[in-house]
Scaffold this motif. Sequence first.
Motif, PDB file in Angstrom:
ATOM      1  N   VAL A 115      84.853   5.067  -6.654  1.00  0.00           N
ATOM      2  CA  VAL A 115      85.735   5.229  -7.812  1.00  0.00           C
ATOM      3  C   VAL A 115      85.509   4.109  -8.825  1.00  0.00           C
ATOM      4  CG1 VAL A 115      88.157   5.193  -8.562  1.00  0.00           C
ATOM      5  CG2 VAL A 115      87.489   6.544  -6.573  1.00  0.00           C
ATOM      6  N   LEU A 116      85.407   2.887  -8.342  1.00  0.00           N
ATOM      7  CA  LEU A 116      85.157   1.755  -9.241  1.00  0.00           C
ATOM      8  C   LEU A 116      83.824   1.912  -9.970  1.00  0.00           C
ATOM      9  CD1 LEU A 116      86.388  -1.213  -7.022  1.00  0.00           C
ATOM     10  CD2 LEU A 116      87.470  -0.362  -9.111  1.00  0.00           C
ATOM     11  N   ASP A 117      82.810   2.396  -9.279  1.00  0.00           N
ATOM     12  CA  ASP A 117      81.498   2.598  -9.890  1.00  0.00           C
ATOM     13  C   ASP A 117      81.557   3.678 -10.975  1.00  0.00           C
ATOM     14  OD1 ASP A 117      78.664   2.052 -10.069  1.00  0.00           O
ATOM     15  OD2 ASP A 117      78.382   4.045  -9.182  1.00  0.00           O
TER      16      ASP A 117
ATOM     17  N   VAL B 163      84.253   4.633 -12.699  1.00  0.00           N
ATOM     18  CA  VAL B 163      85.053   4.118 -13.819  1.00  0.00           C
ATOM     19  C   VAL B 163      84.242   3.101 -14.623  1.00  0.00           C
ATOM     20  CG1 VAL B 163      87.126   2.809 -14.452  1.00  0.00           C
ATOM     21  CG2 VAL B 163      87.260   4.592 -12.717  1.00  0.00           C
ATOM     22  N   ALA B 164      83.512   2.224 -13.932  1.00  0.00           N
ATOM     23  CA  ALA B 164      82.688   1.229 -14.626  1.00  0.00           C
ATOM     24  C   ALA B 164      81.617   1.908 -15.471  1.00  0.00           C
ATOM     25  CB  ALA B 164      82.053   0.276 -13.612  1.00  0.00           C
ATOM     26  N   THR B 165      80.944   2.896 -14.900  1.00  0.00           N
ATOM     27  CA  THR B 165      79.902   3.608 -15.642  1.00  0.00           C
ATOM     28  C   THR B 165      80.490   4.345 -16.842  1.00  0.00           C
ATOM     29  OG1 THR B 165      78.595   3.868 -13.629  1.00  0.00           O
ATOM     30  CG2 THR B 165      78.086   5.337 -15.453  1.00  0.00           C
ATOM     31  N   GLY B 166      81.609   5.005 -16.635  1.00  0.00           N
ATOM     32  CA  GLY B 166      82.250   5.735 -17.736  1.00  0.00           C
ATOM     33  C   GLY B 166      82.713   4.829 -18.854  1.00  0.00           C
ATOM     34  N   SER B 167      83.254   3.689 -18.501  1.00  0.00           N
ATOM     35  CA  SER B 167      83.742   2.781 -19.542  1.00  0.00           C
ATOM     36  C   SER B 167      82.586   2.123 -20.299  1.00  0.00           C
ATOM     37  CB  SER B 167      84.677   1.731 -18.955  1.00  0.00           C
ATOM     38  OG  SER B 167      84.014   0.957 -17.990  1.00  0.00           O
ATOM     39  N   LEU B 168      81.491   1.797 -19.600  1.00  0.00           N
ATOM     40  CA  LEU B 168      80.337   1.231 -20.309  1.00  0.00           C
ATOM     41  C   LEU B 168      79.697   2.288 -21.210  1.00  0.00           C
ATOM     42  CD1 LEU B 168      78.641  -1.276 -20.777  1.00  0.00           C
ATOM     43  CD2 LEU B 168      77.172  -0.545 -18.890  1.00  0.00           C
ATOM     44  N   PHE B 169      79.637   3.527 -20.733  1.00  0.00           N
ATOM     45  CA  PHE B 169      79.131   4.620 -21.553  1.00  0.00           C
ATOM     46  C   PHE B 169      79.990   4.776 -22.809  1.00  0.00           C
ATOM     47  CE2 PHE B 169      78.977   8.988 -22.960  1.00  0.00           C
ATOM     48  CZ  PHE B 169      77.618   9.275 -22.950  1.00  0.00           C
ATOM     49  N   THR B 170      81.309   4.735 -22.637  1.00  0.00           N
ATOM     50  CA  THR B 170      82.223   4.862 -23.768  1.00  0.00           C
ATOM     51  C   THR B 170      82.025   3.731 -24.769  1.00  0.00           C
ATOM     52  OG1 THR B 170      83.838   5.969 -22.372  1.00  0.00           O
ATOM     53  CG2 THR B 170      84.663   5.012 -24.429  1.00  0.00           C
ATOM     54  N   TRP B 171      81.889   2.500 -24.263  1.00  0.00           N
ATOM     55  CA  TRP B 171      81.670   1.355 -25.151  1.00  0.00           C
ATOM     56  C   TRP B 171      80.377   1.526 -25.939  1.00  0.00           C
ATOM     57  CZ3 TRP B 171      77.624  -2.088 -25.430  1.00  0.00           C
ATOM     58  CH2 TRP B 171      77.808  -3.151 -26.324  1.00  0.00           C
ATOM     59  N   ALA B 172      79.301   1.908 -25.229  1.00  0.00           N
ATOM     60  CA  ALA B 172      78.003   2.069 -25.895  1.00  0.00           C
ATOM     61  C   ALA B 172      78.061   3.190 -26.929  1.00  0.00           C
ATOM     62  CB  ALA B 172      76.923   2.348 -24.851  1.00  0.00           C
ATOM     63  N   TRP B 173      78.725   4.286 -26.603  1.00  0.00           N
ATOM     64  CA  TRP B 173      78.866   5.402 -27.528  1.00  0.00           C
ATOM     65  C   TRP B 173      79.630   4.971 -28.783  1.00  0.00           C
ATOM     66  CZ3 TRP B 173      76.729  10.170 -27.374  1.00  0.00           C
ATOM     67  CH2 TRP B 173      77.221  11.116 -28.238  1.00  0.00           C
ATOM     68  N   LEU B 174      80.717   4.255 -28.588  1.00  0.00           N
ATOM     69  CA  LEU B 174      81.497   3.770 -29.734  1.00  0.00           C
ATOM     70  C   LEU B 174      80.677   2.819 -30.602  1.00  0.00           C
ATOM     71  CD1 LEU B 174      84.975   3.148 -28.060  1.00  0.00           C
ATOM     72  CD2 LEU B 174      84.411   4.909 -29.758  1.00  0.00           C
ATOM     73  N   GLU B 175      79.927   1.923 -29.982  1.00  0.00           N
ATOM     74  CA  GLU B 175      79.086   1.001 -30.757  1.00  0.00           C
ATOM     75  C   GLU B 175      78.007   1.760 -31.521  1.00  0.00           C
ATOM     76  OE1 GLU B 175      79.229  -2.191 -31.558  1.00  0.00           O
ATOM     77  OE2 GLU B 175      81.032  -2.488 -30.391  1.00  0.00           O
ATOM     78  N   LEU B 176      77.421   2.759 -30.864  1.00  0.00           N
ATOM     79  CA  LEU B 176      76.345   3.526 -31.494  1.00  0.00           C
ATOM     80  C   LEU B 176      76.825   4.236 -32.755  1.00  0.00           C
ATOM     81  CD1 LEU B 176      73.460   4.679 -31.457  1.00  0.00           C
ATOM     82  CD2 LEU B 176      74.288   6.444 -29.893  1.00  0.00           C
TER      83      LEU B 176
END
Length: 91
Positions: A48-50, A52-65
Amino acid sequence: MESTVFDKTFRDSEGKIVIAQAPNLPLIVWIVTSLLSLIFTTGTIHTVLDVVATGSLFTWAWLELFEGVNYFRRTLGFVVLIGLVAFKAIY
């Protein structure tokens, strides 16, 4: 005054040079869940932690992009997004 490549790459709409910013919520969630996954190394909690971590990093990268304040931040989001997808495809 004409905008240079440097200005478009590193300056925000207010003319300030922006390379690093205070972490936003997706980045904070990624940091916390990544650290917790080092403590909980097996089982359902780790999975679950993995996720959530992957999803949140994906979200951050998408927002930055798509919403980064300058071309540097948008490129950073693109590089992290490609790196995340490549890393998850390998492992």
